[in-house]
Design a protein around this motif. Structure first.
Motif: not given
Ligand code: PMP
Length: 461
Positions: A141-168
């Motif tokens: 959800h944006n609530s768990n994405d937008l705040p992480w984009r805004l911390i100075p000095g930090y970067s955000l990367i995203r883990l993929n999901i499989n076709p069934e919608g789970f994290i591998d």
């Protein structure tokens, strides 16, 4: 009940109603009868009909007994309010299996504020922050994405999901190992992994215990956005090793306005004065906190295992029936015989061939059924599910700027809670099945309607 002014003790305020004599399935049945608004009828195509609410993932209705707690708390003196806050803090600790000796429980106004607070705390961290990385997932959800984009000095990367919608978990471990063990990304280190306990689009529950084990193996911390988890499945914060957890009361049968950040002791990077202010500002909403405490204790007395079992039955029924309707594509796991199916909760998003999601939702509304359509504040996930390429995304941005009222593709979502009955699902699927026969909402016919309307404007009598 009216807002009261008489002085009461803690027990009278929180635990003196008819529900306290029940537990398990009996309590669940009692609670179902006390959902506020459960007998509301709404005007529909075919006259007035009982409203069927299938949008629990957006917000949950509350119970009469929770409202009574609101009324009882309102005018209590300051000492009683302090006692209520202390009591609800220990209710939360018990509910989440997060002992107060190990965790701080901070009241906020909702999940979004709680995650922002965690992000601000991370920002205040002073040691070894160069090259810090937050890893979240495509599910967020944006609530768990937008705040992480805004911390100075930090970067955000995203883990993929499989076709069934789970994290591998293998992919998670590979990433952590590449960053934190093999140093394949220079000075960059993954500091925090921030995942949703349950997806608000696909309804998938990831294995938090396994994720936590991997995250800690590589010396990172784990934050769980439990907005969609809190009212649906048991949570073992200490046993699973979760460092931060956030949720909102309005997703757990209490009113809007209160939420929680649970954080492992020692992780909050604020000065003592700032910490006092943070505690104080959240604790001002004593009424909301009391209501949340009451709602959580009701859920706990029913038992999360019972709630989960009931939800599984509804989810299986809905997925089976929806799958039989021509043109419906259910997103995420849909094989109800799969051993993984029990990891899908009562949140089902789908697309309907040739029908825009707003048209489907409006048609359902005209039949007295409340659902949600759009991107559900999870735009990255929706683009992934609908396979929107970057070029189309850019075009969509321009279209929305020029025509702000236009509805872009998204998905329709139904979601269940403890007031949902198997009959609700029958009515919903019946309307959906009949819907495809009525072509007024198809893309073709909408274009024809549009052309006819314009012709009428230009050439009409
Ligand atoms: N995370 C998830 C998974 C959610 O579903 C939501 C609400 N839809 C939020 C965070 C945000 O919750 P709130 O608006 O109460 O802060």
């Amino acid at each position: 009940m009216k807002i009261g002014s008489d002085k009461k003790n803690l027990h009278d305020i929180l635990y003196s109603d008819d529900l306290v004599n029940y537990n398990g399935i009996e309590l669940l049945n009692k609670v179902r009868q006390s959902i506020i608004g459960r007998n509301i009828s709404v005007p529909c195509y075919a006259g007035s009909r009982p409203f069927i609410y299938l949008d629990y993932a957006a917000t949950t209705p509350t119970f009469q007994q929770v409202w009574n707690v609101v009324c009882n708390t309102w005018n209590q003196p300051a000492e009683m309010k302090t006692e209520i806050i202390r009591e609800v803090r220990s209710v939360c600790a018990g509910y989440l299996n997060a002992p107060l000796a190990d965790y701080d429980i901070i009241f906020t106004s909702n999940t979004t504020e709680a995650i922002n607070l965690a992000a601000e705390s991370l920002h205040r961290e002073t040691k070894n922050t160069t090259g810090s990385v937050v890893l979240n997932t495509l599910l967020e959800h944006n609530s768990n994405d937008l705040p992480w984009r805004l911390i100075p000095g930090y970067s955000l990367i995203r883990l993929n999901i499989n076709p069934e919608g789970f994290i591998d978990p293998v992919e998670l471990e590979t990433l952590l190992s590449d960053y934190n063990l093999k140093f394949l990304h220079g000075k960059k280190r993954i500091k925090l992994v921030a995942v949703s306990g349950a997806s608000n689009v696909l309804g998938t529950y990831n294995n938090l215990e396994e994720i936590s084990r991997i995250v800690h193996k590589y010396e990172a911390n784990l934050l769980v956005d439990a907005a969609q988890l809190i009212a649906h499945r048991n949570i073992e914060m200490k046993k699973w090793g979760i460092d931060y957890l956030t949720f909102s009361a309005h997703k757990a049968y209490a009113p809007f306005g209160s939420g929680v950040l649970v954080i492992r002791k020692g992780l909050l990077n604020f000065s003592p004065e700032e910490q006092e202010k943070i505690h104080y500002s959240g604790e001002e909403n004593v009424v909301g906190i009391a209501a949340m405490g009451k709602a959580l204790s009701i859920l706990q007395n029913i038992g999360l295992d019972i709630i989960m079992e009931e939800e599984q039955i509804l989810t299986k029924k809905a997925v089976d029936l929806l799958s039989q309707i021509n043109g419906i594509k259910i997103h995420g796991i849909k094989n109800t015989e799969s051993p993984l199916f029990h990891k899908r909760g009562g949140v089902i998003s789908f697309s309907f061939k040739n029908f825009m999601p707003d048209v489907v939702a409006k048609e359902l509304a005209r039949n007295g059924i409340g659902v949600r359509y759009g991107c559900h504040c999870a735009h990255i996930l929706i683009k992934h599910l609908l396979k929107v390429p970057p070029s189309l995304e850019r075009l969509q941005k321009i279209i929305v700027k020029v025509f702000p009222r236009i509805v872009l593709p998204g998905v329709v979502r139904i979601s269940f809670g403890i007031g949902t009955s198997p009959d609700d699902i029958d009515v919903f699927t019946r309307v959906m099945a009949g819907f495809s026969k009525n072509s007024t909402g198809s893309l073709d016919s909408r274009i024809k309607d549009f052309v006819n309307d314009r012709q009428q404007e230009v050439f009409g009598s």
